[in-house]
Design a protein around this motif. Structure first.
Motif, PDB file in Angstrom:
ATOM      1  N   ARG A 231       0.830  -1.210   0.000  1.00 33.34           N
ATOM      2  CA  ARG A 231       0.000   0.000   0.000  1.00 33.34           C
ATOM      3  C   ARG A 231       0.859   1.253   0.000  1.00 33.34           C
ATOM      4  O   ARG A 231       0.615   2.190  -0.765  1.00 33.34           O
ATOM      5  N   SER A 232       1.898   1.264   0.815  1.00 31.29           N
ATOM      6  CA  SER A 232       2.795   2.435   0.842  1.00 31.29           C
ATOM      7  C   SER A 232       3.541   2.542  -0.482  1.00 31.29           C
ATOM      8  O   SER A 232       3.690   3.632  -1.047  1.00 31.29           O
ATOM      9  N   PHE A 233       4.010   1.411  -0.989  1.00 34.66           N
ATOM     10  CA  PHE A 233       4.751   1.389  -2.255  1.00 34.66           C
ATOM     11  C   PHE A 233       3.892   1.961  -3.384  1.00 34.66           C
ATOM     12  O   PHE A 233       4.334   2.791  -4.173  1.00 34.66           O
ATOM     13  N   GLY A 234       2.634   1.500  -3.448  1.00 30.45           N
ATOM     14  CA  GLY A 234       1.755   1.912  -4.547  1.00 30.45           C
ATOM     15  C   GLY A 234       1.535   3.413  -4.578  1.00 30.45           C
ATOM     16  O   GLY A 234       1.602   4.039  -5.639  1.00 30.45           O
ATOM     17  N   LEU A 235       1.318   3.983  -3.419  1.00 26.57           N
ATOM     18  CA  LEU A 235       1.062   5.425  -3.377  1.00 26.57           C
ATOM     19  C   LEU A 235       2.350   6.209  -3.668  1.00 26.57           C
ATOM     20  O   LEU A 235       2.330   7.209  -4.395  1.00 26.57           O
ATOM     21  N   ALA A 236       3.455   5.721  -3.107  1.00 29.22           N
ATOM     22  CA  ALA A 236       4.746   6.381  -3.380  1.00 29.22           C
ATOM     23  C   ALA A 236       5.031   6.351  -4.882  1.00 29.22           C
ATOM     24  O   ALA A 236       5.465   7.349  -5.478  1.00 29.22           O
ATOM     25  N   PHE A 237       4.765   5.211  -5.518  1.00 27.58           N
ATOM     26  CA  PHE A 237       4.984   5.069  -6.959  1.00 27.58           C
ATOM     27  C   PHE A 237       4.157   6.099  -7.723  1.00 27.58           C
ATOM     28  O   PHE A 237       4.632   6.761  -8.630  1.00 27.58           O
ATOM     29  N   GLN A 238       2.871   6.227  -7.338  1.00 24.76           N
ATOM     30  CA  GLN A 238       1.983   7.125  -8.084  1.00 24.76           C
ATOM     31  C   GLN A 238       2.384   8.588  -7.917  1.00 24.76           C
ATOM     32  O   GLN A 238       2.353   9.358  -8.877  1.00 24.76           O
ATOM     33  N   ILE A 239       2.771   8.957  -6.693  1.00 24.40           N
ATOM     34  CA  ILE A 239       3.204  10.347  -6.478  1.00 24.40           C
ATOM     35  C   ILE A 239       4.445  10.607  -7.331  1.00 24.40           C
ATOM     36  O   ILE A 239       4.554  11.636  -8.014  1.00 24.40           O
ATOM     37  N   ALA A 240       5.388   9.643  -7.313  1.00 19.18           N
ATOM     38  CA  ALA A 240       6.607   9.806  -8.121  1.00 19.18           C
ATOM     39  C   ALA A 240       6.251   9.892  -9.604  1.00 19.18           C
ATOM     40  O   ALA A 240       6.862  10.659 -10.363  1.00 19.18           O
ATOM     41  N   ASP A 241       5.253   9.112 -10.032  1.00 13.12           N
ATOM     42  CA  ASP A 241       4.827   9.139 -11.438  1.00 13.12           C
ATOM     43  C   ASP A 241       4.270  10.523 -11.799  1.00 13.12           C
ATOM     44  O   ASP A 241       4.546  11.054 -12.875  1.00 13.12           O
ATOM     45  N   ASP A 242       3.491  11.097 -10.897  1.00 16.58           N
ATOM     46  CA  ASP A 242       2.952  12.450 -11.127  1.00 16.58           C
ATOM     47  C   ASP A 242       4.082  13.480 -11.205  1.00 16.58           C
ATOM     48  O   ASP A 242       4.039  14.410 -12.013  1.00 16.58           O
ATOM     49  N   ILE A 243       5.086  13.304 -10.330  1.00 14.82           N
ATOM     50  CA  ILE A 243       6.212  14.249 -10.337  1.00 14.82           C
ATOM     51  C   ILE A 243       6.980  14.114 -11.653  1.00 14.82           C
ATOM     52  O   ILE A 243       7.367  15.106 -12.273  1.00 14.82           O
ATOM     53  N   LEU A 244       7.157  12.852 -12.107  1.00 13.25           N
ATOM     54  CA  LEU A 244       7.847  12.639 -13.388  1.00 13.25           C
ATOM     55  C   LEU A 244       7.074  13.284 -14.530  1.00 13.25           C
ATOM     56  O   LEU A 244       7.665  13.856 -15.449  1.00 13.25           O
ATOM     57  N   ASP A 245       5.752  13.184 -14.478  1.00 13.29           N
ATOM     58  CA  ASP A 245       4.953  13.807 -15.540  1.00 13.29           C
ATOM     59  C   ASP A 245       5.127  15.325 -15.518  1.00 13.29           C
ATOM     60  O   ASP A 245       5.130  15.981 -16.551  1.00 13.29           O
ATOM     61  N   ALA A 246       5.291  15.868 -14.313  1.00 14.10           N
ATOM     62  CA  ALA A 246       5.431  17.332 -14.197  1.00 14.10           C
ATOM     63  C   ALA A 246       6.841  17.787 -14.535  1.00 14.10           C
ATOM     64  O   ALA A 246       7.033  18.881 -15.073  1.00 14.10           O
ATOM     65  N   LYS A 259       1.527  16.059 -19.597  1.00 11.66           N
ATOM     66  CA  LYS A 259       0.152  15.871 -20.063  1.00 11.66           C
ATOM     67  C   LYS A 259      -0.878  16.171 -18.997  1.00 11.66           C
ATOM     68  O   LYS A 259      -1.947  16.697 -19.267  1.00 11.66           O
ATOM     69  N   ASP A 260      -0.536  15.808 -17.757  1.00 10.48           N
ATOM     70  CA  ASP A 260      -1.512  15.983 -16.670  1.00 10.48           C
ATOM     71  C   ASP A 260      -1.879  17.452 -16.537  1.00 10.48           C
ATOM     72  O   ASP A 260      -3.057  17.796 -16.428  1.00 10.48           O
ATOM     73  N   ALA A 261      -0.857  18.319 -16.574  1.00 12.55           N
ATOM     74  CA  ALA A 261      -1.134  19.757 -16.433  1.00 12.55           C
ATOM     75  C   ALA A 261      -1.928  20.257 -17.634  1.00 12.55           C
ATOM     76  O   ALA A 261      -2.889  21.016 -17.485  1.00 12.55           O
ATOM     77  N   ASP A 262      -1.550  19.785 -18.860  1.00 10.40           N
ATOM     78  CA  ASP A 262      -2.264  20.209 -20.073  1.00 10.40           C
ATOM     79  C   ASP A 262      -3.757  19.897 -19.969  1.00 10.40           C
ATOM     80  O   ASP A 262      -4.592  20.641 -20.442  1.00 10.40           O
ATOM     81  N   ARG A 263      -4.054  18.746 -19.361  1.00  6.77           N
ATOM     82  CA  ARG A 263      -5.457  18.318 -19.295  1.00  6.77           C
ATOM     83  C   ARG A 263      -6.148  18.808 -18.031  1.00  6.77           C
ATOM     84  O   ARG A 263      -7.285  18.450 -17.762  1.00  6.77           O
ATOM     85  N   GLY A 264      -5.439  19.588 -17.239  1.00  5.10           N
ATOM     86  CA  GLY A 264      -6.014  20.096 -15.989  1.00  5.10           C
ATOM     87  C   GLY A 264      -6.335  18.974 -15.023  1.00  5.10           C
ATOM     88  O   GLY A 264      -7.290  19.025 -14.264  1.00  5.10           O
TER      89      GLY A 264
END
Ligand code: GRG
Length: 314
Positions: A231-246, A259-264
């Motif tokens: 559970r901790s790993f999954g959330l850490a992964f997703q936050i890191a994925d969002d940071i990578l997208d940014a 893309k995330d920012a482009d799509r709001g």
């Protein structure tokens, strides 16, 4: 009070361990894609394009390393390692479709519907999902296959992967059909975001860990510890994925970034900012590592992976 050790990570050993997983799993995946002539060439080619593309193989690694942590062997868990990657590949193919995230680039290659066509990409995802369950059923012990199928089916279903994806799409402004209780949840954007990602990405990580533990016949204490880790790993992964997208580069990430920012889109950086997102991801990785204490040295790979996941550049 003892201070927690800093998350210092030796990237080269994590990458080496992941490459060993790839060397073990990729030939098995290629073998599973040796289909009979009844499978049309174009569909079979689309499945190879999507499943054998150079991904990180995180989910097979979680299966294999959790089974080792519980005293099991890679050989006995191999069908599970293959199946989680098949479900993951299918979800990426469908996620990239114009009706969903509409992406051109995945794992450094054209997305399946770009390389082939939309209908082929839909069928490719469908066929990969079916192949995952067929693969689980090839385990020598039918009772193992049955238990595995129940875990993976739940993780891939409406309460997990598909449900998380549906709510993620609904939360985008272009999709008007928001859940009826959305406004109540809006006051807690972070809670909403975590709920989406727990299902959309987290549940498949949890299932990967659980499949490995089941293969090893793990006891309740070990399964609970692994569940906390996942559970901790999954959330850490997703936050890191969002940071990578940014902040990441398209060349290293292998998919379109920004893309995330482009799509709001609602993301961790958009809700709490990059700085706090980084702190949150590191603290979750730390929690994941701490939950592995009962495994001693046998949990080393899982611990390294949790550290790397928040530091990676792809
Ligand atoms: C279509 C039912 C359905 C679900 C799609 C997987 C998914 C749900 C969406 C993908 C969108 C996305 C980029 C989510 C972020 C988390 C994620 C799954 C990233 C890709 O996983 P990695 O980094 O990819 O493990 P590789 O290519 O290394 O395997």
């Amino acid at each position: 009070m003892a201070t927690q050790p800093a998350l210092v990570c030796d990237f080269s050993s994590v990458l080496l361990s992941l490459s060993r997983v790839r060397e073990f799993v990729d030939p098995l995946l290629a073998q599973a894609l040796e289909l009979s002539n009844d499978a049309p060439d174009r569909l079979a080619e689309a499945m190879r394009h999507s499943l054998l593309a150079p991904g990180k193989r995180l989910r097979p690694a979680l299966v294999l390393w959790s089974t080792v942590a519980c005293g099991g062997s890679w050989e006995f868990a191999k069908e599970a390692a293959m199946a989680v990657e098949m479900i993951h590949a299918y979800s990426l193919v469908h996620d990239d479709l114009p009706a969903m995230d509409d992406d051109d680039l995945r794992r450094g290659r054209p997305t399946c519907h770009r390389q082939f066509d939309e209908a082929t990409a839909i069928l490719c995802g469908d066929a990969l999902q079916a192949l995952a369950f067929e693969t689980l059923c090839q385990h020598a012990d039918p009772s193992m296959a049955g238990r595995w199928c129940a875990v993976l089916a739940r993780a891939a279903g409406a309460e997990a992967l598909c449900g998380g994806q549906a709510d993620d799409l609904a939360a985008e402004s272009k999709h008007a059909a928001l859940p009826v209780n959305m406004s109540a949840i809006e006051s807690d954007q972070l809670g909403w975001l975590e709920k989406i990602h727990r299902r959309k990405t987290g549940e498949l990580f949890c299932a990967s860990i659980e499949l490995g533990a089941i293969a090893a016949g793990a006891d309740t204490q070990h399964r609970e510890a692994l569940s906390t880790y996942a559970r901790s790993f999954g959330l850490a992964f997703q936050i890191a994925d969002d940071i990578l997208d940014a902040q990441g580069s398209e060349v290293t990430v292998g998919k379109r970034v920004g893309k995330d920012a482009d799509r709001g889109k609602l993301t961790f950086p958009s809700v709490i900012g990059i700085e706090k997102s980084l702190i949150r991801a590191e603290s979750l990785a730390q929690q994941a590592v701490l939950s592995l204490e009962c495994f001693g040295d046998r949990g080393t790979e899982l611990a390294m992976l949790a550290r790397w996941i928040v530091e990676r550049d792809h």
